[in-house]
Scaffold this motif. Sequence first.
Motif, short mmCIF file in Angstrom:
data_model
loop_
_atom_site.label_atom_id
_atom_site.label_comp_id
_atom_site.label_asym_id
_atom_site.label_seq_id
_atom_site.Cartn_x
_atom_site.Cartn_y
_atom_site.Cartn_z
N SER A 117 -3.85 -8.92 -5.18
CA SER A 117 -2.78 -9.56 -4.41
C SER A 117 -3.24 -10.95 -3.97
CB SER A 117 -2.41 -8.72 -3.17
OG SER A 117 -3.51 -8.64 -2.27
N GLY A 118 -2.31 -11.69 -3.39
CA GLY A 118 -2.64 -12.97 -2.76
C GLY A 118 -3.27 -13.99 -3.69
N ALA A 132 -0.71 -9.61 7.78
CA ALA A 132 -0.38 -8.20 7.93
C ALA A 132 -1.64 -7.35 8.03
CB ALA A 132 0.46 -7.73 6.75
N THR A 133 -2.64 -7.68 7.23
CA THR A 133 -3.90 -6.93 7.27
C THR A 133 -4.66 -7.21 8.56
OG1 THR A 133 -4.06 -7.00 4.85
CG2 THR A 133 -6.09 -6.53 6.07
N THR A 176 -0.07 -15.03 2.09
CA THR A 176 -0.61 -13.83 1.46
C THR A 176 -0.41 -12.66 2.43
OG1 THR A 176 -2.84 -14.09 2.39
CG2 THR A 176 -2.38 -15.23 0.30
N ARG A 177 -1.07 -11.55 2.15
CA ARG A 177 -1.01 -10.39 3.04
C ARG A 177 -2.03 -10.50 4.17
NH1 ARG A 177 -2.81 -6.09 0.72
NH2 ARG A 177 -1.55 -4.56 1.86
N ARG A 197 -2.20 -1.60 -8.32
CA ARG A 197 -1.91 -3.04 -8.17
C ARG A 197 -2.63 -3.85 -9.24
NH1 ARG A 197 -2.51 -3.67 -1.60
NH2 ARG A 197 -0.50 -2.74 -1.02
#
Length: 258
Positions: free
Chosen positions: A10-11, A195-196, A191-192, A36
């Motif tokens: 991701s990201g 949230a993380t 990016t995430r 993923r």
Amino acid sequence: MKAIVTGASSGLGRDMALYLAELGYDLALVARNQARLDTVAQEAQRIAAAHGNKTITIETVTLDLSQRHACEQLFEQYRNERIDLLVNNAGFGLFGDFTDTPLDRELDMINLNVVSYHILTKLFVRKFKNDGHCRLLNVCSAAGLLVGPRLATYYATKNYTLKLTLAVAQELRRDHVPVTVSALCPGPVETRFNATAGGKFLTPGASSRAVARYAIDKTLAGKLIIVPTWQVKAGLFAARFLPWSAQLRIMDRFDAGR
């Protein structure tokens, strides 16, 4: 040409992998989440084919790089292959006052953001010195040049990886070794991360795709410190002239999103 990208699910890791596929690199994509990784691999194959690179190979490697043995396993898997580029990207942050954040989570962060970078940088730079004409990109952060209340441990990890990268780069340059080591130092990126990490920054993040492409282009050109946006460049320049007390107050507000 072949590149290894950690944190590729991701990201920034995902977007750098996709750009490398566009450029025709064979890929080894590393992360913890196999589903993923498979999705990124499929997308990378489509992008490669669309740009006339129908013969690239893409491997997925499911590892938790916060574990030392996983870092060593990754190196052993590729020690006898030609690797032209390693992208150390896996990492995360954690918002909160230092006295409130959970110690176990911080130690996991240190293991991933610091220990894994240290191990992989050492092992692959040793290999690269023998192979020659290879490149390594450590995804650091503008945080590596600043201090960060409410993200104290994260900023400390990025200070470590940035300073390590700079020192290794100078040793290679001093000895005329045909290997380059680069440090990517972006500000917030879409990016995430938030949230993380459980928080947010004062300013919106830059485009992950744009930062990824800029980072790869500059790495392949051999640039040492890569700062993608003019806003972050201006902020880092201004920070040089601020006393620590003022910088701390500003960053305390910035990292809290207030």
